[in-house]
Design a protein around this motif. Structure first.
Motif, PDB file in Angstrom:
ATOM      1  N   PRO A 144       0.804  -1.222   0.000  1.00  0.00           N
ATOM      2  CA  PRO A 144       0.000   0.000   0.000  1.00  0.00           C
ATOM      3  C   PRO A 144       0.839   1.275   0.000  1.00  0.00           C
ATOM      4  O   PRO A 144       0.510   2.227  -0.692  1.00  0.00           O
ATOM      5  CB  PRO A 144      -0.815  -0.112   1.278  1.00  0.00           C
ATOM      6  N   SER A 145       1.932   1.272   0.744  1.00  0.00           N
ATOM      7  CA  SER A 145       2.747   2.487   0.805  1.00  0.00           C
ATOM      8  C   SER A 145       3.349   2.784  -0.555  1.00  0.00           C
ATOM      9  O   SER A 145       3.457   3.949  -0.959  1.00  0.00           O
ATOM     10  CB  SER A 145       3.854   2.321   1.841  1.00  0.00           C
ATOM     11  N   VAL A 146       3.762   1.731  -1.261  1.00  0.00           N
ATOM     12  CA  VAL A 146       4.373   1.913  -2.577  1.00  0.00           C
ATOM     13  C   VAL A 146       3.332   2.362  -3.589  1.00  0.00           C
ATOM     14  O   VAL A 146       3.566   3.265  -4.386  1.00  0.00           O
ATOM     15  CB  VAL A 146       5.061   0.612  -3.041  1.00  0.00           C
ATOM     16  N   LEU A 147       2.185   1.704  -3.557  1.00  0.00           N
ATOM     17  CA  LEU A 147       1.102   2.052  -4.481  1.00  0.00           C
ATOM     18  C   LEU A 147       0.716   3.513  -4.317  1.00  0.00           C
ATOM     19  O   LEU A 147       0.610   4.261  -5.286  1.00  0.00           O
ATOM     20  CB  LEU A 147      -0.096   1.134  -4.243  1.00  0.00           C
ATOM     21  N   ALA A 148       0.547   3.915  -3.071  1.00  0.00           N
ATOM     22  CA  ALA A 148       0.143   5.295  -2.811  1.00  0.00           C
ATOM     23  C   ALA A 148       1.200   6.276  -3.290  1.00  0.00           C
ATOM     24  O   ALA A 148       0.875   7.319  -3.866  1.00  0.00           O
ATOM     25  CB  ALA A 148      -0.123   5.473  -1.315  1.00  0.00           C
ATOM     26  N   ILE A 181       9.833  11.354   1.290  1.00  0.00           N
ATOM     27  CA  ILE A 181       9.024  10.253   1.844  1.00  0.00           C
ATOM     28  C   ILE A 181       9.623   8.917   1.459  1.00  0.00           C
ATOM     29  O   ILE A 181       9.725   7.993   2.289  1.00  0.00           O
ATOM     30  CB  ILE A 181       7.558  10.343   1.338  1.00  0.00           C
ATOM     31  N   GLN A 182      10.046   8.813   0.211  1.00  0.00           N
ATOM     32  CA  GLN A 182      10.616   7.553  -0.256  1.00  0.00           C
ATOM     33  C   GLN A 182      11.821   7.165   0.574  1.00  0.00           C
ATOM     34  O   GLN A 182      11.967   6.009   0.993  1.00  0.00           O
ATOM     35  CB  GLN A 182      11.002   7.684  -1.734  1.00  0.00           C
ATOM     36  N   ARG A 183      12.670   8.169   0.823  1.00  0.00           N
ATOM     37  CA  ARG A 183      13.875   7.885   1.608  1.00  0.00           C
ATOM     38  C   ARG A 183      13.508   7.510   3.036  1.00  0.00           C
ATOM     39  O   ARG A 183      14.053   6.590   3.632  1.00  0.00           O
ATOM     40  CB  ARG A 183      14.787   9.115   1.618  1.00  0.00           C
ATOM     41  N   HIS A 184      12.544   8.234   3.558  1.00  0.00           N
ATOM     42  CA  HIS A 184      12.138   8.004   4.952  1.00  0.00           C
ATOM     43  C   HIS A 184      11.654   6.570   5.158  1.00  0.00           C
ATOM     44  O   HIS A 184      11.917   5.934   6.171  1.00  0.00           O
ATOM     45  CB  HIS A 184      11.037   9.008   5.300  1.00  0.00           C
ATOM     46  N   LEU A 185      10.894   6.072   4.158  1.00  0.00           N
ATOM     47  CA  LEU A 185      10.342   4.722   4.286  1.00  0.00           C
ATOM     48  C   LEU A 185      11.250   3.667   3.682  1.00  0.00           C
ATOM     49  O   LEU A 185      10.934   2.477   3.696  1.00  0.00           O
ATOM     50  CB  LEU A 185       8.964   4.663   3.603  1.00  0.00           C
ATOM     51  N   LYS A 186      12.356   4.131   3.101  1.00  0.00           N
ATOM     52  CA  LYS A 186      13.320   3.206   2.499  1.00  0.00           C
ATOM     53  C   LYS A 186      12.680   2.340   1.414  1.00  0.00           C
ATOM     54  O   LYS A 186      12.890   1.128   1.361  1.00  0.00           O
ATOM     55  CB  LYS A 186      13.957   2.311   3.572  1.00  0.00           C
TER      56      LYS A 186
END
Lengths: 330, 513
Positions: free
Chosen positions: A192-196, A219-224
């Protein structure tokens, strides 16, 4: 909520999301199934999800309800093998369950109404039983982390960093796009995080905002989230969205809708298709026995139209050959 | 008056027709029949089939002449024997003309037409029932039907006889004949009208010279019906004949015919008794459009102009006609009328009368109409959307709500993105409206509170600022309470301000909307 708190919440959800993912093996099984009466296929599931969307839209439920319902549905289907004839019951149960936890009580449509409008073949008690089964199997209480959760958070983060964020990035548009993606089972395999994030980036590209892009990267970096994964899903999302908005979006009616009308209306519907009893009278009609009429009736007065109709009624020479013959004999 | 059973009552009230039937029927005398002179008896003539061929002509003529004697059927006891003789003779004549060839010699034509004219051409009696309602009441049947029926039958066989010569017959079947025939179409007896319909149809077919005249007379009858009398019993039959004529029009259509369509057929839709002849009328209109599709736009605009505003039964008929027209419409013509048409349809769909709403929604069950809508979805959907969405929440009838779901789902599948856009803008509109409502409510609440607080102030500060108060009272003696009180409150709270200023300031806020 301030930026820091938002990021923290993001992390929390990120850690939980795996828990709410449908089993990949189950999804693959559905995708690989060909049209069959005994198993659910991807086409089957997709059609049913579209029906769920129709009902959601009709009853005025929020996108949140829809996304949750689809999440429950996919998780259940990936876990339990059911027959296609039960799919309708399962999907409507998921919708009802999602609505119960999301919508206000006064806006909740009663199960009977859901069944009637959705033209379903099962009863309200069937629905009730199915709800219990689904809740039990999924151990569902009231919440799930879905792509919408992330989308919402991303949007809030973006807004908190940009003052005019609201005009640039429309949450509603993103929600509509998410809905379009969820109508295809392949997107349930995505995290879900990637899709969003893919959806967010897609929209950012569309509005061409450098600021927003920076936030997305942050955000991408934060969530790795890896570049490869993000790229993969971004491509798929882009393809899906372009298909969705193409003019040839019309799909054939895979399931015929029932059109129920009252008795009176039904009676009057086909009263017009009656075959007329009187045979057609062609406008130009040259019958030998009648050919003499035409010239003599010119005498009657008040017949302005007669001469014009005479002109066209009498095609060809004014006194046709066979008439001249008759004249001679008479 | 015998008791009327409960089953014959509608909603506890006796049907009009039952009450009428109860009334004593006064026997109508008619000056058509000889009442004073001695009763005339017919002497039976020998059978035609028995007569030798040389005498048949003469016998035929005699029989025809015999049948010119008219009998009074209102009186059911006199002349029974003679009536029977005439009936049998007529029967015989019908047979004779149907089965034999060489019967129609030139000399027989005048005898035949005289017999027919004598028997059928009569002034129709005034209706027993001045408010005859064709739908509710039983028609008054022709009393002499046992004879008249046979005469009509005879006329028909005469016209259809293979030896029939219009060139000879036209001396007798002329404009006067046709005019009298047309008048008979006003008969209340449906059997008579049915015969007349077939007869006039044959005459139109065979007598080219009479065609224009017939069309003109029908024109006049309809125009009188629409604009003057609103009474004529034979509209349906005449329209049926016209249907077969329109079907046979040559292309390109003559201007006269197009005029007829726009000046007569379209206005005919405004008649109160439309239900009696709508099927035939719709058929005529559709035939015209099949002949010349360019007439579609004026026809539809004409129908929209005359769209029923208070009669739901008529509205349902109009919708049926629109569907029939759409069944044959060309896509290019559809584009021209789609906007005004669907604006009307979106109103019909939201109509509280369930039959009207149903009929309009049912359009979406028609494959061809769906294909037309799909091609033009970007124009049609925005027009329909608001109505459909609103009634999905508000309509009282559950069947309608279910049909609306079908329609919305169908439209959604045609163009998802447009549908999404409309949904979100509709929701946004609704939210804005709700916000406005809330603001309005709050404003009234505030005013209410002001009023309460200022009345409390007045009670406490009766010696407050007498000068200011008196001024305000005098100035605002004609104003309503709210303004008075708020003016006073303002005067109390802002002592430094000029009282007139504060009055003006407060007068503006309640009237903000």
């Amino acid at each position: 909520m301030d930026a820091f708190k938002l990021m923290k919440e993001l992390r929390v959800n990120y850690e939980q999301e795996a828990h709410y993912l449908p089993r990949e093996t189950g999804l693959r099984l559905i995708e690989s199934t060909t049209e069959d009466d005994s198993r659910i296929s991807a086409k089957c599931r997709d059609a049913k999800v579209e029906d769920v969307w129709s009902l959601t839209s009709f009853f005025g439920y929020s996108t949140q309800t829809f996304v949750l319902a689809v999440n429950l549905l996919d998780r259940f289907l990936a876990m339990i093998r059911i027959q296609p004839k039960h799919l309708s019951c399962v999907s409507v149960s998921c919708l009802h369950m999602a609505a119960k936890v999301t919508e206000e009580e006064c806006n909740l449509a009663p199960p009977v109404e859901l069944i009637r409008i959705g033209q379903c073949r099962f009863t309200a008690s069937d629905l009730c039983r199915m709800e219990k089964i689904v809740a039990e199997k999924l151990n569902f209480k009231s919440k799930a982390v879905t792509a919408l959760t992330f989308l919402d958070l991303y949007h809030q983060i973006a807004l908190s960093h940009c003052t005019d964020g609201k005009e640039i990035l429309s949450l509603e548009k993103l929600e509509a796009q998410l809905k379009a993606c969820l109508c295809r089972i392949s997107f349930s395999k995505a995290k879900p995080s990637v899709l969003a994030l893919s959806l967010l980036r897609q929209e950012i590209h569309a509005v061409q905002s450098e600021d927003m892009l920076e936030i997305a990267c942050h955000i991408q970096r934060h969530l790795k989230i890896t570049d490869a994964e993000l790229r993969l899903w971004s491509e798929r999302v882009a393809r899906r969205l372009s298909d969705y908005s193409s003019p040839e979006c019309s799909k054939p009616n895979h399931r015929k809708l029932q059109w129920i009308v009252s008795r009176r209306t039904a009676q009057n519907l086909h009263s017009y298709r009656t075959v007329p009893e009187l045979p057609t009278i062609p406008e130009h009609c040259w019958d030998e026995s009648e050919s003499e009429d035409s010239c003599e009736d010119v005498m009657s007065s008040g017949e302005e139209s007669l001469s014009s109709s005479l002109g066209s009624d009498a095609e060809g020479p004014y006194f046709p050959l066979h008439l001249r013959r008759q004249h001679l004999h008479a | 008056m015998s008791a009327i059973s409960a089953s014959e009552k509608v909603d506890g009230f006796t049907r009009k027709s039952m009450r009428k039937a109860q009334k004593q029927r006064k026997s109508q005398g008619s000056s058509q029949y000889r009442t004073q002179s001695a009763p005339v008896e017919l002497s039976p003539l020998p059978q035609l089939k028995d007569a030798p061929s040389t005498e048949q002509q003469e016998l035929f003529t005699q029989k025809l002449q015999q049948c010119c004697m008219l009998f009074d059927f209102m009186d059911s006891v006199t002349d029974l024997k003679s009536k029977e003789i005439k009936r049998a003779t007529l029967n015989e004549l019908v047979d004779y003309v149907s089965t034999n060839r060489g019967v129609l010699v030139e000399t027989t034509y005048p005898e035949i037409t005289t017999m027919i004219c004598t028997n059928i051409f009569r002034t129709l009696p005034p209706s027993d029932n001045p408010d005859f309602d064709p739908e509710e009441d039983e028609p008054t049947l022709e009393a002499s039907w046992p004879h008249v029926q046979l005469v009509y039958e005879f006329l028909l066989r005469f016209l259809e006889n293979p030896d029939f010569q219009p060139s000879i017959a036209k001396r007798h079947i002329d404009q006067k004949f046709v005019l009298q025939l047309l008048e008979l179409f006003d008969s209340e007896d449906p059997r008579e009208r049915d015969f007349l319909k077939t007869i006039l149809h044959r005459i139109y077919g065979k007598f080219l010279g009479l065609r224009a005249f017939i069309r003109k007379q029908i024109n006049n009858i309809f125009l009188r019906f629409i604009y003057e009398t609103e009474h004529f019993n034979g509209v349906a039959e005449l329209l049926e004949i016209l249907g077969s004529i329109i079907n046979g029009f040559a292309l390109p259509l003559k201007a006269e015919h197009k005029q007829f369509l726009m000046k007569v057929l379209i206005p005919l839709h405004t008649a109160k008794a439309l239900a009696l002849f709508h099927a035939q009328l719709a058929y005529c209109v559709v035939q015209f459009l099949e002949k010349d599709p360019t007439l579609t736009e004026p026809v539809i605009r004409g129908l929209l102009k005359f769209w029923p505003k208070t009669c739901s039964q008529k509205e349902v008929m109009f919708l049926g006609e629109i569907e029939e027209i759409l069944d044959v419409i060309e896509p290019t013509q559809f584009k021209k009328i789609q906007e005004p048409l669907f604006k009307q349809i979106s109103k019909c769909v939201a109509n509280p009368h369930f039959q009207v709403a149903e009929r309009a929604l049912y359009f979406w069950n028609n494959e061809y109409i769906l294909s037309l809508i799909e091609e033009n979805i970007d124009k049609v959907l925005p027009i329909m959307f608001g109505s459909l969405y609103r009634i999905s929440k508000e309509h009282w009838n559950p069947t309608i709500v279910a049909l609306v779901y079908n329609v919305l789902k169908t439209l959604m599948e045609m163009n998802c993105t447009l549908f999404d856009e409309l949904t979100s803008s509709y929701k946004a509109d609704r939210q804005r409206e709700k916000k406005k409502e809330q603001e309005r409510d709050e404003l009234w609440k505030k005013l209410d509170e002001l009023r309460l607080s200022s009345s409390a102030l007045v009670q406490n500060n009766s010696h407050g600022l007498p000068g200011v108060q008196n001024n305000n009272n005098n100035n605002n003696s004609n104003n309503n309470d709210t303004q008075d009180k708020s003016a006073e409150a303002a005067a109390v709270t802002s002592e430094n301000k000029d009282p007139d200023d504060s009055v003006a300031a407060n007068e503006s806020s309640p009237c903000a909307k």
